[in-house]
Design a protein around this motif. Structure first.
Motif, short mmCIF file in Angstrom:
data_model
loop_
_atom_site.label_atom_id
_atom_site.label_comp_id
_atom_site.label_asym_id
_atom_site.label_seq_id
_atom_site.Cartn_x
_atom_site.Cartn_y
_atom_site.Cartn_z
N ASN A 71 47.69 74.53 18.12
CA ASN A 71 48.20 75.17 16.90
C ASN A 71 49.57 74.63 16.50
O ASN A 71 49.89 74.52 15.33
N LEU A 72 50.39 74.30 17.49
CA LEU A 72 51.70 73.73 17.18
C LEU A 72 51.56 72.34 16.56
O LEU A 72 52.31 71.96 15.65
N ILE A 73 50.57 71.58 17.02
CA ILE A 73 50.31 70.27 16.43
C ILE A 73 49.80 70.44 15.00
O ILE A 73 50.21 69.70 14.09
N LEU A 74 48.91 71.41 14.79
CA LEU A 74 48.40 71.68 13.44
C LEU A 74 49.53 72.01 12.49
O LEU A 74 49.57 71.53 11.35
N GLU A 75 50.47 72.84 12.95
CA GLU A 75 51.61 73.22 12.12
C GLU A 75 52.43 71.99 11.74
O GLU A 75 52.98 71.90 10.64
N ARG A 76 52.46 71.00 12.63
CA ARG A 76 53.29 69.81 12.39
C ARG A 76 52.56 68.75 11.57
O ARG A 76 53.15 68.18 10.64
N VAL A 77 51.31 68.46 11.90
CA VAL A 77 50.61 67.34 11.24
C VAL A 77 49.71 67.79 10.10
O VAL A 77 49.25 66.96 9.32
N GLY A 78 49.43 69.11 10.01
CA GLY A 78 48.57 69.61 8.94
C GLY A 78 47.15 69.87 9.39
O GLY A 78 46.64 69.22 10.31
N ALA A 79 46.51 70.82 8.71
CA ALA A 79 45.16 71.24 9.09
C ALA A 79 44.13 70.16 8.80
O ALA A 79 43.12 70.05 9.51
N ARG A 80 44.33 69.39 7.76
CA ARG A 80 43.31 68.45 7.33
C ARG A 80 42.92 67.48 8.45
O ARG A 80 41.76 67.37 8.84
#
Length: 443
Positions: A71-80
């Motif tokens: 989830n921390l990576i998603l917050e940084r790189v984006g959900a797409r």
């Protein structure tokens, strides 16, 4: 909410929620399809009931270990991009499960599937907080989370049909099941690169006024949440006792969810003597009832603005259904109705429960806190099947296991009612348009 707001949210819902729903249906089928192949796996791999239960639950050890980083990576790189990576990864691992040959390889495949899928569910929950105002969130959560009962409704006949391919091209029926049911995740992962947009301000599929309205509305909601709770950091979310209460509450719920999901086909097979499509039909009934309940109860929670008492009432309803399943285990119609009552309550917990964390968390704290709740909570997915399998191993029925699950639901209700929220904060904001609109926050 004015006409612009309603039109904007309608377009957002049509764009995001159906696709997220389809992805979650596939995810759920891939994590619980072993329940339909349980007898064949036990026969061909030499698994005991207890070993099957352990293997079924091992998915969640890998899943939980990688939830927060994901989830921390998603917050940084984006959900797409991140959601695409998750879906392609779990699809490949799910298909590769067709190659397991003994207990150890079965255990390994389940852990790897959990690692591959880690972050999908909390990632979608977090993603919806970027696009859906709090006042509309339980309803949209319900639409997304109906994927779980739909997966059981659809997965049952599809899995039974695939098992009938036993012997085709030299493959066992359960090998065809993993191969064919894992492939859609790969396709959806590729499509996610086109469907998902990271943030409202990047949504070219909205008109400029719609983009501006949604961006300001969601920025205002995050600012209001931050001002009220001050939870803008990772450490603060971990230090909030309410996050831990929610984590334990969710653990109890998943303990029951997967204790039931991964054994229900076997329970109903043993009780009825049915197999094939007859078994699929009675297995689907509880989830059809759950599907209706999730939408109705989620909408009622949004309309009243109340959250935790809805969760508690649903948990107690589910507990009642499991107790009735023990009492009526000799009657096929009554045991099916009992599980229907149980699933009505239990699945409806989900649509409301996930509206609570965003009320107390924002920013990085939301990404980490939601993942923490889901990570700890999903450990229940390991313990549930393990406990049911172990108790069944030394007994001639599932009564002891079902009563343990019912007790867990009662404790869940007590915990959520004890949750301390500021006065009025059990309610979602009545309308996003009522929130102050400050300058846009830095992302």
């Amino acid at each position: 909410m004015d006409d612009l707001g309603r039109a904007t949210l309608a377009r957002v819902t049509r764009r995001i929620v159906p696709f997220a729903f389809i992805c979650y249906v596939v995810a759920y089928i891939d994590r619980v399809n072993i329940g339909f192949a349980a007898n064949e796996l036990q026969r061909d791999l030499g698994l005991s009931v207890a070993a099957y239960g352990i293997g079924a639950g091992l998915f969640f050890l890998g899943y939980c270990a990688f939830e927060i980083p994901s989830n921390l990576i998603l917050e940084r790189v984006g959900a797409r991009r991140w959601m695409a990576r998750i879906m392609v990864g779990w699809g490949v691992v799910s298909m590769a499960t067709m190659f397991v040959w003994d207990t150890t390889s079965f255990y390994t495949a389940r852990v790897l599937l959990g690692i591959a899928e880690a972050g999908f569910f909390p990632g979608i929950v977090l993603y919806l907080t970027y696009w859906i105002p709090g006042s509309q969130r339980a309803r949209n959560n319900a639409l997304f989370m109906t994927a779980a009962p739909i997966a059981m409704i659809v997965g049952a006949p599809v899995s039974e049909a695939l098992l009938k391919l036993d012997g085709a091209l030299g493959l066992q029926g359960w090998q065809w099941l993993f191969l064919i049911e894992g492939f859609p995740a790969v396709v959806l992962g590729v499509l996610a690169l086109w469907v998902f947009t990271d943030r409202p301000e990047q949504a070219s599929w909205l008109t400029p006024p719609q983009r501006e309205w949604l961006t300001k509305t969601m920025d205002a909601e995050r600012a209001a949440r931050s001002a009220a709770h001050g939870h803008g950091s990772l450490l603060k979310s971990f230090g909030d006792s309410r996050v831990w209460v929610l984590s334990i509450t969710y653990l109890l719920n998943t303990f029951v969810t997967y204790g039931v999901f991964l054994f229900l086909p076997k329970i109903l097979r043993d009780a009825s003597g049915f197999s094939g499509m007859s078994l699929s039909a009675i297995t689907a009934i509880p989830f059809v009832v759950a599907l209706i309940g999730m939408v109705v109860i989620g909408a009622h929670s949004d309309r009243t603005g109340e959250r935790k008492w809805h969760v508690a009432a649903c948990a107690l309803t589910a507990a009642t259904g499991l107790v009735l399943a023990v009492l009526f285990q000799d009657s096929v119609p009554l045991i099916v109705l009992s599980f229907a009552l149980s699933q009505l309550g239990q699945r409806s917990v989900m649509s409301v429960f996930w509206s609570i964390p965003p009320m107390i968390l924002g920013g990085t704290a939301a990404a980490a806190g939601i993942a923490l709740i889901n990570s700890i909570g999903n450990l229940g997915g390991f313990f549930g099947p393990t406990v049911i399998g172990s108790l069944r191993q030394g007994s001639d029925n599932y009564s002891s296991g079902l009563l343990v699950l019912a007790a867990a639901l009662v404790l869940e209700a007590i915990l959520v009612v004890s949750l301390k929220l500021p006065r009025g904060r059990t309610q979602a904001p009545r309308a996003a348009a009522e929130l102050p609109v400050p300058a846009p926050l830095a992302q």
